[in-house]
Design a protein around this motif. Structure first.
Motif, mmCIF file in Angstrom:
data_model
loop_
_atom_site.group_PDB
_atom_site.id
_atom_site.type_symbol
_atom_site.label_atom_id
_atom_site.label_comp_id
_atom_site.label_asym_id
_atom_site.label_seq_id
_atom_site.Cartn_x
_atom_site.Cartn_y
_atom_site.Cartn_z
ATOM 1 N N ASN A 108 -11.153 4.258 -2.909
ATOM 2 C CA ASN A 108 -10.735 4.855 -1.649
ATOM 3 C C ASN A 108 -10.393 3.785 -0.624
ATOM 4 O O ASN A 108 -9.428 3.897 0.137
ATOM 5 C CB ASN A 108 -11.872 5.748 -1.120
ATOM 6 C CG ASN A 108 -11.360 6.709 -0.070
ATOM 7 O OD1 ASN A 108 -10.186 7.095 -0.120
ATOM 8 N ND2 ASN A 108 -12.210 7.065 0.860
ATOM 9 N N ASN A 109 -11.178 2.694 -0.631
ATOM 10 C CA ASN A 109 -10.912 1.623 0.321
ATOM 11 C C ASN A 109 -9.644 0.862 -0.045
ATOM 12 O O ASN A 109 -8.920 0.396 0.833
ATOM 13 C CB ASN A 109 -12.102 0.671 0.393
ATOM 14 C CG ASN A 109 -12.018 -0.217 1.605
ATOM 15 O OD1 ASN A 109 -11.975 0.269 2.720
ATOM 16 N ND2 ASN A 109 -11.951 -1.505 1.373
ATOM 17 N N LEU A 110 -9.379 0.774 -1.350
ATOM 18 C CA LEU A 110 -8.135 0.139 -1.782
ATOM 19 C C LEU A 110 -6.944 0.887 -1.179
ATOM 20 O O LEU A 110 -5.973 0.293 -0.717
ATOM 21 C CB LEU A 110 -8.052 0.168 -3.308
ATOM 22 C CG LEU A 110 -6.808 -0.496 -3.895
ATOM 23 C CD1 LEU A 110 -6.846 -2.000 -3.651
ATOM 24 C CD2 LEU A 110 -6.678 -0.212 -5.376
ATOM 25 N N ARG A 111 -7.077 2.217 -1.159
ATOM 26 C CA ARG A 111 -6.040 3.054 -0.564
ATOM 27 C C ARG A 111 -5.884 2.729 0.926
ATOM 28 O O ARG A 111 -4.767 2.601 1.437
ATOM 29 C CB ARG A 111 -6.447 4.518 -0.760
ATOM 30 C CG ARG A 111 -5.399 5.519 -0.391
ATOM 31 C CD ARG A 111 -6.004 6.930 -0.523
ATOM 32 N NE ARG A 111 -5.301 7.859 0.333
ATOM 33 C CZ ARG A 111 -4.299 8.620 -0.097
ATOM 34 N NH1 ARG A 111 -3.934 8.565 -1.339
ATOM 35 N NH2 ARG A 111 -3.670 9.433 0.745
ATOM 36 N N VAL A 112 -7.030 2.547 1.612
ATOM 37 C CA VAL A 112 -6.980 2.195 3.037
ATOM 38 C C VAL A 112 -6.239 0.870 3.214
ATOM 39 O O VAL A 112 -5.348 0.742 4.051
ATOM 40 C CB VAL A 112 -8.414 2.100 3.611
ATOM 41 C CG1 VAL A 112 -8.384 1.528 5.021
ATOM 42 C CG2 VAL A 112 -9.085 3.455 3.600
ATOM 43 N N ILE A 113 -6.612 -0.109 2.382
ATOM 44 C CA ILE A 113 -5.980 -1.432 2.495
ATOM 45 C C ILE A 113 -4.478 -1.318 2.262
ATOM 46 O O ILE A 113 -3.665 -1.823 3.044
ATOM 47 C CB ILE A 113 -6.593 -2.421 1.476
ATOM 48 C CG1 ILE A 113 -8.055 -2.672 1.814
ATOM 49 C CG2 ILE A 113 -5.820 -3.724 1.454
ATOM 50 C CD1 ILE A 113 -8.769 -3.528 0.800
ATOM 51 N N LEU A 114 -4.112 -0.596 1.196
ATOM 52 C CA LEU A 114 -2.688 -0.507 0.866
ATOM 53 C C LEU A 114 -1.916 0.240 1.945
ATOM 54 O O LEU A 114 -0.760 -0.064 2.205
ATOM 55 C CB LEU A 114 -2.509 0.191 -0.491
ATOM 56 C CG LEU A 114 -2.853 -0.681 -1.691
ATOM 57 C CD1 LEU A 114 -2.691 0.092 -2.974
ATOM 58 C CD2 LEU A 114 -1.984 -1.935 -1.713
ATOM 59 N N LEU A 115 -2.559 1.207 2.583
ATOM 60 C CA LEU A 115 -1.853 1.951 3.628
ATOM 61 C C LEU A 115 -1.675 1.117 4.899
ATOM 62 O O LEU A 115 -0.812 1.417 5.718
ATOM 63 C CB LEU A 115 -2.606 3.237 3.966
ATOM 64 C CG LEU A 115 -2.077 4.481 3.268
ATOM 65 C CD1 LEU A 115 -2.915 5.691 3.626
ATOM 66 C CD2 LEU A 115 -0.616 4.725 3.602
ATOM 67 N N LEU A 116 -2.500 0.084 5.056
ATOM 68 C CA LEU A 116 -2.372 -0.756 6.251
ATOM 69 C C LEU A 116 -1.178 -1.689 6.142
ATOM 70 O O LEU A 116 -0.721 -2.235 7.133
ATOM 71 C CB LEU A 116 -3.636 -1.598 6.428
ATOM 72 C CG LEU A 116 -4.844 -0.925 7.066
ATOM 73 C CD1 LEU A 116 -6.074 -1.795 6.867
ATOM 74 C CD2 LEU A 116 -4.598 -0.686 8.540
ATOM 75 N N THR A 117 -0.712 -1.917 4.902
ATOM 76 C CA THR A 117 0.203 -3.032 4.714
ATOM 77 C C THR A 117 1.699 -2.732 4.650
ATOM 78 O O THR A 117 2.482 -3.650 4.882
ATOM 79 C CB THR A 117 -0.168 -3.782 3.412
ATOM 80 O OG1 THR A 117 -0.233 -2.826 2.357
ATOM 81 C CG2 THR A 117 -1.487 -4.470 3.546
ATOM 82 N N PRO A 118 2.179 -1.508 4.319
ATOM 83 C CA PRO A 118 3.613 -1.379 4.015
ATOM 84 C C PRO A 118 4.536 -1.862 5.124
ATOM 85 O O PRO A 118 5.498 -2.587 4.837
ATOM 86 C CB PRO A 118 3.783 0.127 3.805
ATOM 87 C CG PRO A 118 2.460 0.634 3.466
ATOM 88 C CD PRO A 118 1.478 -0.231 4.154
ATOM 89 N N LEU A 119 4.259 -1.504 6.382
ATOM 90 C CA LEU A 119 5.160 -1.897 7.460
ATOM 91 C C LEU A 119 5.224 -3.421 7.550
ATOM 92 O O LEU A 119 6.301 -4.016 7.655
ATOM 93 C CB LEU A 119 4.683 -1.328 8.797
ATOM 94 C CG LEU A 119 4.527 0.183 8.896
ATOM 95 C CD1 LEU A 119 4.324 0.592 10.335
ATOM 96 C CD2 LEU A 119 5.740 0.887 8.332
ATOM 97 N N ILE A 120 4.046 -4.043 7.499
ATOM 98 C CA ILE A 120 4.016 -5.507 7.615
ATOM 99 C C ILE A 120 4.720 -6.140 6.423
ATOM 100 O O ILE A 120 5.474 -7.104 6.568
ATOM 101 C CB ILE A 120 2.565 -5.998 7.711
ATOM 102 C CG1 ILE A 120 1.896 -5.400 8.947
ATOM 103 C CG2 ILE A 120 2.502 -7.510 7.776
ATOM 104 C CD1 ILE A 120 0.483 -5.852 9.162
ATOM 105 N N MET A 121 4.512 -5.553 5.230
ATOM 106 C CA MET A 121 5.117 -6.171 4.052
ATOM 107 C C MET A 121 6.645 -6.133 4.123
ATOM 108 O O MET A 121 7.316 -7.131 3.845
ATOM 109 C CB MET A 121 4.636 -5.489 2.772
ATOM 110 C CG MET A 121 5.118 -6.265 1.567
ATOM 111 S SD MET A 121 4.512 -5.708 -0.014
ATOM 112 C CE MET A 121 2.800 -5.503 0.189
ATOM 113 N N ILE A 122 7.173 -4.988 4.535
ATOM 114 C CA ILE A 122 8.625 -4.859 4.612
ATOM 115 C C ILE A 122 9.190 -5.856 5.619
ATOM 116 O O ILE A 122 10.133 -6.607 5.327
ATOM 117 C CB ILE A 122 9.002 -3.415 4.982
ATOM 118 C CG1 ILE A 122 8.690 -2.494 3.806
ATOM 119 C CG2 ILE A 122 10.456 -3.314 5.388
ATOM 120 C CD1 ILE A 122 8.753 -1.035 4.140
ATOM 121 N N ALA A 123 8.584 -5.879 6.803
ATOM 122 C CA ALA A 123 9.090 -6.783 7.834
ATOM 123 C C ALA A 123 8.882 -8.239 7.424
ATOM 124 O O ALA A 123 9.701 -9.108 7.741
ATOM 125 C CB ALA A 123 8.400 -6.497 9.161
ATOM 126 N N ALA A 124 7.776 -8.506 6.707
ATOM 127 C CA ALA A 124 7.469 -9.884 6.330
ATOM 128 C C ALA A 124 8.556 -10.461 5.428
ATOM 129 O O ALA A 124 8.837 -11.663 5.474
ATOM 130 C CB ALA A 124 6.108 -9.958 5.645
#
Lengths: 334, 328
Positions: free
Chosen positions: B37-53
């Protein structure tokens, strides 16, 4: 430029053999002249918008609101001339103001609290200097990092609260010296001192040399690292002074004090004709640009423009001013 | 195996080790950190940053920097959100085209100012950071686009998807990363970006059109910020003129620098940046679990950037700089 370039005689030896330009040419083709013209235009336009602009007291009171930013911009000018940049002073202002406010709120006597704030500013300048000078990292990215770090530390220290300043210390802008608010007096005095230092001392000339060509400057025996260290420490302390003055003016401190004001600082330096790649620029230029900016932003407020539109205008001004200075310098350089 | 490859492998391996150590340390203290469940939290935090990065990486590799990403995100999201609000009948997928197009245009403006007038990107994008944010207020009349106007299908993308119920935006983020990997490693233009950043003087001499490459890099960066903009609307369900994207550029720069992209241009890899983004996501997810107030987040980002800079410098000082220009 035409006079200098079309003159045929022995120009091979380099710049020192070029014939001197006429005085009017030297005065006219300077970015500061442009700033001055814009300032006069700005006052004329603004006084059309509102008769208050003909009241010198009104302009001085408006300037008191930006004097802290302008004060930092003066030192930033010197940093940029030396070929570096510092984007962290606005965050430095917030953190040193928070440290000062927190200290005096927890019972430390005011003079000691001020000293703590100043020391914090010095330390923040020192951290920047460490990364830029000792670690030899580019100041642009280092100060972006410390910008976030200092603002974040202020956030940890103050949280979402605002810290009240003791009654006796509130209102630095309401102290008048010969009818001029104290922050403005501080700014003007600092401008005079720094202009003399930059324009009239060996130290000042060495700053220009470092910015023009650091390697050459080192070979000429200039201790460029020491001078840069002094500059970073100086901007750290001055930012702390500015932060504490802002705290006194506002009467309370939050972590978002001076948030985003690094734009205005850089803008003042750029509008004043400081060359972003270093080696050129003057304190009088930044001095004039600070007044220009205050006239423009006060004029926009008087004309009932939304803060968002003002933000847009400042952004455009920054880009236009840097294009203009680059253009002028590219014409006068060779 | 060439020197460049082994260096990059080492850098990325280093970040991977950092992630594992960090997760292990937090997991020992708070076992729920290591749950699915926490992995899901981590992954949901990242998409915007990953795309822009991915965009920021290209810009940094080309020896520039884009500080205006957060404002581009905000303005694109606002344009798209207002379209959803004022023209509810148009298909919601069109929002992607609008957001990406707006972002690309804004990025192109950055690139044009940098190339046409030969200005340093840091100053240009500091200006447009404010300019675009101001425009966001102006076009929206400082009003937020509320939850009910964002299409349900769009919001659903952040919650679930047909594939194992993993939210679609995570797939989009990794899809962008794979495209970016292909672009940087297997296309001519992608390699030219690296050549330009490694040596801006030599690259044009070898026939690389420096201005076009620079324009392209900024346009891609803007377009990806625009994509992140519509995904912001999907993720949070609203677009606010002052909050949306504010400070976003710093998170992106932090992630990219942790990922081993050199600020001196010419060095950077997509796997490294992906790992950098994930490390940042782990740190963000761990803060509330460890009882560290959200207020500390900025200070941690700042510290992380500075540490990453020091690591970058150490790697360069060990003579790696000389090896960098060897062919891969």
């Amino acid at each position: 430029m035409s006079a200098a370039e079309t003159s045929p005689p022995a120009n091979v030896a380099g710049r020192e053999s070029a014939p001197p330009r006429p005085l009017w040419h030297l005065v006219l083709v300077r970015p500061e002249t442009l700033t001055l013209v814009l300032l006069i235009l700005g006052v004329i336009v603004a006084s059309r918008l509102s008769p208050y602009f003909l009241d010198i007291g009104y302009i001085l009171r408006s300037f008191a609101l930006s004097a802290e930013i302008a004060l930092v911009a003066l030192v930033l000018t010197m940093v940029i001339i030396a070929g570096e940049i510092d984007l962290s002073p606005a965050a430095n202002m917030a953190l040193s103001a928070c440290i000062f406010a927190w200290a005096q709120a927890s019972g430390v006597p005011i003079p000691l609290a001020v000293l703590l704030g100043l020391l914090a500013g010095l330390a923040m300048g020192g951290v920047n200097a460490f990364f830029v000078i000792v670690m030899q990292l580019p100041s642009i990215i280092v100060t972006i990092g410390t910008l976030i770090l200092y603002r974040g530390l202020a956030q940890i220290l103050a949280g979402d609260r605002s810290i009240r300043i003791a009654e006796g210390f509130i209102g630095v802008d309401r102290i008048l010296v010969l009818g001029v608010p104290l922050p403005v007096v501080v700014f003007v005095l600092a401008a005079i001192v720094l202009a003399l230092v930059l324009g009239g001392t060996i130290f000042g000339r060495q700053i220009y040399q470092i910015g023009t060509n650091e390697v050459a400057a080192r070979h000429a025996g200039i201790r460029s690292r020491r001078i840069k260290l002094i500059l970073f420490l100086m901007i750290g302390v001055v930012a702390a002074i500015a932060g504490i003055m802002t705290a006194s003016r506002l009467g309370s401190v939050r972590y978002d004090l001076a948030l985003g004001k690094e734009l205005e600082m850089v803008l003042m330096a750029m509008l004043g004709g400081t060359y972003i790649f270093g080696g050129r620029g003057t304190i009088p230029g930044t001095f004039l640009a600070a007044w220009l900016l205050v006239v423009v932003s006060t004029g926009m407020t008087v004309a009932n423009l939304l803060p968002a539109i003002q933000m847009t205008v400042l952004g455009i001004l920054l880009i236009v001013s840097i294009i203009a200075t680059n253009f002028i310098y590219s014409r006068t350089q060779r | 195996m060439s020197a460049l490859r082994s260096l990059l492998l080492r850098r990325e391996a280093g970040i991977l080790v950092m992630i594992m150590l960090f997760c292990l340390a937090v997991g020992l203290y708070k076992p729920q950190f290591l749950t699915g469940n926490n992995l899901r939290v981590i992954l949901l935090l990242t998409p915007l940053i990953m795309i822009a990065a991915m965009g920021q990486m290209l810009v940094l590799v080309a020896r520039h920097v884009d500080l205006s990403m957060g404002s581009i995100l905000g303005l694109s999201a606002m344009v798209t959100g207002m379209m959803f609000r004022d023209m509810p009948q148009i298909p919601w997928m069109l929002g992607f085209a609008v957001a990406i197009g707006t972002g690309a245009l804004l990025g192109l403006i950055n690139g044009a100012l940098v190339t046409l007038f030969r200005l340093p990107a840091i100053i240009v994008t500091l200006g447009t950071l404010n300019l675009y944010r101001g425009l966001t207020f102006i076009i929206s009349n400082a009003r937020q686009v509320d939850r009910q106007y964002i299409p349900t299908e769009l919001k659903a993308m952040s919650q679930t998807s047909p594939i194992f119920g993993v939210p679609s935006i995570i797939f989009i983020a990794f899809g962008v990363a794979i495209l970016a990997y292909y672009f940087t490693m297997h296309t001519r233009v992608g390699r030219q970006v690296f050549a330009l950043g490694s040596n801006p003087v030599a690259a044009p001499l070898r026939g690389i059109k420096a201005n076009q490459v620079t324009l392209l890099v900024f346009t891609i960066s803007g377009a990806l910020a625009g994509l992140a903009g519509i995904l912001y609307a999907s993720r949070w369900g609203f677009v606010n003129p002052s909050n949306t994207g504010a400070g976003f550029e710093f998170q992106v720069i932090a992630a990219v620098v942790i990922g081993g992209v050199s600020i001196n241009g010419g060095v950077g890899s997509v796997p490294g940046v992906v790992l950098g983004v994930l490390l940042l996501g782990c740190v963000s997810a761990a803060l509330p679990l460890l009882g560290i107030p959200g207020a500390a987040q900025n200070a941690i980002y700042g510290t992380v950037i500075l540490i990453a800079l020091l690591i970058d410098r150490t790697v360069r000082q060990q003579g790696v700089l000389g090896l960098r220009r060897l062919p891969a």
